[in-house]
Design a protein around this motif. Sequence first.
Motif, mmCIF file in Angstrom:
data_model
loop_
_atom_site.group_PDB
_atom_site.id
_atom_site.type_symbol
_atom_site.label_atom_id
_atom_site.label_comp_id
_atom_site.label_asym_id
_atom_site.label_seq_id
_atom_site.Cartn_x
_atom_site.Cartn_y
_atom_site.Cartn_z
ATOM 1 N N ALA A 266 -100.017 -2.232 9.456
ATOM 2 C CA ALA A 266 -101.005 -1.173 9.666
ATOM 3 C C ALA A 266 -101.413 -1.090 11.129
ATOM 4 C CB ALA A 266 -102.219 -1.429 8.783
ATOM 5 N N ALA A 267 -101.613 -2.239 11.761
ATOM 6 C CA ALA A 267 -102.032 -2.234 13.162
ATOM 7 C C ALA A 267 -100.958 -1.629 14.066
ATOM 8 C CB ALA A 267 -102.350 -3.659 13.609
ATOM 9 N N LYS A 268 -99.682 -1.820 13.706
ATOM 10 C CA LYS A 268 -98.596 -1.348 14.564
ATOM 11 C C LYS A 268 -98.211 0.108 14.302
ATOM 12 C CE LYS A 268 -96.398 -5.852 15.251
ATOM 13 N NZ LYS A 268 -95.163 -6.667 15.022
ATOM 14 N N HIS A 269 -98.333 0.545 13.044
ATOM 15 C CA HIS A 269 -97.749 1.846 12.689
ATOM 16 C C HIS A 269 -98.754 2.877 12.173
ATOM 17 C CE1 HIS A 269 -93.838 -0.091 13.108
ATOM 18 N NE2 HIS A 269 -94.245 -1.042 12.284
ATOM 19 N N ALA A 270 -99.933 2.461 11.730
ATOM 20 C CA ALA A 270 -100.824 3.414 11.048
ATOM 21 C C ALA A 270 -101.576 4.324 12.001
ATOM 22 C CB ALA A 270 -101.824 2.659 10.170
ATOM 23 N N PHE A 271 -101.719 3.943 13.263
ATOM 24 C CA PHE A 271 -102.592 4.693 14.158
ATOM 25 C C PHE A 271 -101.840 5.231 15.371
ATOM 26 C CE2 PHE A 271 -104.999 1.210 12.143
ATOM 27 C CZ PHE A 271 -105.785 1.981 11.291
ATOM 28 N N VAL A 272 -100.594 5.553 15.156
ATOM 29 C CA VAL A 272 -99.797 6.127 16.245
ATOM 30 C C VAL A 272 -100.394 7.484 16.646
ATOM 31 C CG1 VAL A 272 -97.525 6.973 16.921
ATOM 32 C CG2 VAL A 272 -97.734 4.965 15.435
ATOM 33 N N GLY A 273 -100.688 7.621 17.939
ATOM 34 C CA GLY A 273 -101.275 8.869 18.428
ATOM 35 C C GLY A 273 -102.767 8.973 18.205
ATOM 36 N N ARG A 274 -103.401 7.905 17.748
ATOM 37 C CA ARG A 274 -104.851 7.922 17.525
ATOM 38 C C ARG A 274 -105.530 6.883 18.401
ATOM 39 N NH1 ARG A 274 -106.299 8.725 11.109
ATOM 40 N NH2 ARG A 274 -104.961 10.548 10.716
ATOM 41 N N ASP A 275 -106.765 7.155 18.735
ATOM 42 C CA ASP A 275 -107.523 6.234 19.584
ATOM 43 C C ASP A 275 -108.348 5.231 18.778
ATOM 44 O OD1 ASP A 275 -106.553 7.483 21.857
ATOM 45 O OD2 ASP A 275 -108.212 8.934 21.908
ATOM 46 N N SER A 276 -108.565 5.486 17.493
ATOM 47 C CA SER A 276 -109.410 4.603 16.681
ATOM 48 C C SER A 276 -108.868 4.552 15.263
ATOM 49 C CB SER A 276 -110.865 5.092 16.677
ATOM 50 O OG SER A 276 -110.945 6.376 16.089
ATOM 51 N N GLY A 277 -109.335 3.560 14.535
ATOM 52 C CA GLY A 277 -108.921 3.412 13.147
ATOM 53 C C GLY A 277 -109.625 2.237 12.492
ATOM 54 N N ARG A 278 -109.398 2.125 11.197
ATOM 55 C CA ARG A 278 -110.070 1.071 10.430
ATOM 56 C C ARG A 278 -109.083 0.497 9.415
ATOM 57 N NH1 ARG A 278 -115.387 -0.239 8.368
ATOM 58 N NH2 ARG A 278 -115.300 -0.920 6.182
ATOM 59 N N ILE A 279 -108.984 -0.814 9.389
ATOM 60 C CA ILE A 279 -108.186 -1.525 8.390
ATOM 61 C C ILE A 279 -109.153 -2.356 7.549
ATOM 62 C CG2 ILE A 279 -106.292 -3.129 7.986
ATOM 63 C CD1 ILE A 279 -105.327 -2.506 10.823
ATOM 64 N N GLU A 280 -109.025 -2.259 6.255
ATOM 65 C CA GLU A 280 -109.958 -2.951 5.355
ATOM 66 C C GLU A 280 -109.184 -3.830 4.376
ATOM 67 O OE1 GLU A 280 -113.589 -1.976 2.206
ATOM 68 O OE2 GLU A 280 -112.705 -0.386 3.432
ATOM 69 N N VAL A 281 -109.601 -5.084 4.292
ATOM 70 C CA VAL A 281 -109.027 -6.040 3.346
ATOM 71 C C VAL A 281 -110.105 -6.393 2.330
ATOM 72 C CG1 VAL A 281 -108.024 -8.334 3.035
ATOM 73 C CG2 VAL A 281 -107.419 -6.970 5.044
ATOM 74 N N THR A 282 -109.810 -6.231 1.052
ATOM 75 C CA THR A 282 -110.777 -6.568 -0.002
ATOM 76 C C THR A 282 -110.116 -7.512 -1.000
ATOM 77 O OG1 THR A 282 -110.145 -4.638 -1.331
ATOM 78 C CG2 THR A 282 -111.974 -4.364 0.221
ATOM 79 N N PHE A 283 -110.935 -8.383 -1.564
ATOM 80 C CA PHE A 283 -110.471 -9.295 -2.609
ATOM 81 C C PHE A 283 -111.594 -9.402 -3.628
ATOM 82 C CE2 PHE A 283 -109.582 -13.378 -4.632
ATOM 83 C CZ PHE A 283 -108.215 -13.284 -4.849
ATOM 84 N N ARG A 284 -111.336 -8.931 -4.854
ATOM 85 C CA ARG A 284 -112.366 -8.848 -5.881
ATOM 86 C C ARG A 284 -111.968 -9.636 -7.118
ATOM 87 N NH1 ARG A 284 -116.058 -6.904 -2.436
ATOM 88 N NH2 ARG A 284 -115.573 -4.794 -1.674
#
Length: 339
Positions: free
Chosen positions: A258-276
């Motif tokens: 996600a850090a390498k490919h999800a925000f191509v061309g964007r200046d900001s973003g959010r990655i969320e990890v959840t464990f329930r």
Amino acid sequence: MRRVGEIDLPDRLAPGIPAWVTQIGVGVLCACGGGVVRFFFDLVSPGTGPFALVFPALILATLFARWQAGVLTAAISIFYAWRVVLVKEGPTAASLSDPTGIHRMLVIAAASAITIFIAEAFRRAVRHAAAERDREIADRDLFLAEFDHRMKNNFAIVAGLLDMQKRRAEDPATVAALESARMRVESIAQAHRHLYRGGDRLGVVEMGDYLHQLCGALAEALFLSGKVTLVCEAEAAQVPRDRAVSIGLIVNELVTNAAKHAFVGRDSGRIEVTFRNRDGGGWTLGVSDNGVGLPPTGAALSPGSLGTRLIDAFARQAQGRLHTESGPTGTRVTLDLHA
């Protein structure tokens, strides 16, 4: 019963109370307890089995305060049965001048001695077994501490070698591959660190702490700044070691991708990890981002890619089922795990 044999009151109360004082106290207490029970029996059936309660009392005294307390309890209890209980049968019943009375007392005394001997032998055997158990536990703890220390060093050496090789590499693809390998080693190392923090259960990992620390290490290694944030929300859960390692490796792969490919061309973003924790047992792991979504081919999570094959393999090892949802507003990968 074995736990009873481990209770040695003279040892536990020393040095505040001398051992002989404890033994006298326990002997008198057990004899008095037998006398009280004898009193209530006499209300229902006077004089029945005058020496019957001698043996339970001396067994308890011996188990809790050694053979000396058992001997004292036997002496007091036999004297009480002879002088107080038997006297109700007539003056001759409590007299030693009658050969029958002498034989009766000798048999009771011999039976009491044998009972004390057996109870003392049992007590010593249990104490010896408990000492051996404690020694083995201490040896095991020492071995685990040494093993833990060596494993930490080994993980650090492997990670250091990969990092050193990465710094010397010039090909960007080689640098990225070495960094991915280093992060996988770090993920396993994090699970290993938490393996010995599983509380009273060995071989389990506390997933709440593990995932929080793993995400912190990932954020630092991937150079995530304020522009791209990594958020971890993990509930406390005890997960077997092997499954925890696989879950950590899945998180490592998904967050890295996600850090390498999800925000191509964007200046900001959010990655969320959840464990329930799930109702009825089991857990749910989720890794989501608000990036550009998955392209049909050519990305790390495209069918047949190394990233996809690794994640699928780790999911099988974790005994879970993967679900992927992707669109223009982001990607979410969910791993359902049964207990």
